[in-house]
Design a protein around this motif. Structure first.
Motif, mmCIF file in Angstrom:
data_model
loop_
_atom_site.group_PDB
_atom_site.id
_atom_site.type_symbol
_atom_site.label_atom_id
_atom_site.label_comp_id
_atom_site.label_asym_id
_atom_site.label_seq_id
_atom_site.Cartn_x
_atom_site.Cartn_y
_atom_site.Cartn_z
ATOM 1 N N CYS A 16 0.840 -1.201 0.000
ATOM 2 C CA CYS A 16 0.000 0.000 0.000
ATOM 3 C C CYS A 16 0.870 1.243 0.000
ATOM 4 O O CYS A 16 1.991 1.226 0.494
ATOM 5 N N ARG B 293 -11.981 1.954 -6.521
ATOM 6 C CA ARG B 293 -12.751 1.670 -5.315
ATOM 7 C C ARG B 293 -11.754 1.265 -4.238
ATOM 8 O O ARG B 293 -11.266 0.149 -4.231
ATOM 9 N N LYS B 294 -11.450 2.260 -3.377
ATOM 10 C CA LYS B 294 -10.442 2.039 -2.337
ATOM 11 C C LYS B 294 -11.110 1.542 -1.064
ATOM 12 O O LYS B 294 -12.216 1.932 -0.741
ATOM 13 N N PHE B 295 -10.383 0.704 -0.346
ATOM 14 C CA PHE B 295 -10.874 0.192 0.928
ATOM 15 C C PHE B 295 -10.429 1.077 2.082
ATOM 16 O O PHE B 295 -10.853 0.905 3.203
ATOM 17 N N LEU C 152 -3.741 3.667 -1.044
ATOM 18 C CA LEU C 152 -4.073 2.910 -2.236
ATOM 19 C C LEU C 152 -3.321 1.597 -2.102
ATOM 20 O O LEU C 152 -2.110 1.595 -1.878
ATOM 21 N N ASP D 17 -7.166 -2.896 -3.900
ATOM 22 C CA ASP D 17 -8.215 -1.980 -4.347
ATOM 23 C C ASP D 17 -8.623 -2.320 -5.781
ATOM 24 O O ASP D 17 -7.846 -2.875 -6.549
ATOM 25 N N GLN D 18 -9.858 -1.977 -6.107
ATOM 26 C CA GLN D 18 -10.404 -2.314 -7.422
ATOM 27 C C GLN D 18 -10.271 -1.124 -8.364
ATOM 28 O O GLN D 18 -10.669 -0.015 -8.039
#
Length: 141
Positions: free
Chosen positions: A54, A99-101, A106, A110-111
């Motif tokens: 990350c 689409r971050k969690f 980042l 993540d999508q």
């Protein structure tokens, strides 16, 4: 670990491959793509650090897309490069929807989806990998 695995696979491939005439491949170097050249220029004078799962993202700084090559994020003196598992899905004619969690990071989990700018149509998915930090080489030393 990835490098060791890749080297092992390459060695096995050489053992299993039929003999190829040396003069066919001597001096034949793979030509860099336009994206690879652009990334190389961005990373000139920098050295890669240990990949990280990350990265911390700040404000509205965005990812730079380098066609068929990588996603790049600059923070301070560090350039973070995500070569992704699907570099061929990167096209700067598309825009990214991430689409971050986490709101401050980042991560490779993540999508990331791509959509065409011309018609706002879904165009693909980018599967992130670890982020590789590139920092300037210390000229003192």
């Amino acid at each position: 670990m990835f490098k060791r695995l890749a080297l092992s696979a390459a060695a096995i491939g050489l053992l299993a491959a039929p003999a190829v005439q040396a003069d066919e491949h001597e001096g034949a170097e793979k030509e860099m793509t336009k994206g690879e050249k652009r990334l190389a220029k961005m990373l000139e004078g920098r050295v890669a650090g240990e990949p990280e799962r990350c990265i911390r993202t700040i404000g509205s700084q965005s990812l730079v897309q380098i066609d068929d090559t990588a996603l790049v994020y600059k923070r301070g003196d560090t350039i973070w490069v995500n070569y992704t598992k699907t570099p061929d899905a990167i096209d700067d004619m598309d825009y990214l929807v991430i689409r971050k969690f986490s709101s401050t990071q980042l991560c490779k989990t993540d999508q990331v989806e791509t959509y065409s700018r011309g018609g706002n149509f879904f165009s693909g998915v980018i599967f992130l990998d670890d982020f590789v930090p590139y920092r300037e080489v210390d000229s003192e030393g």
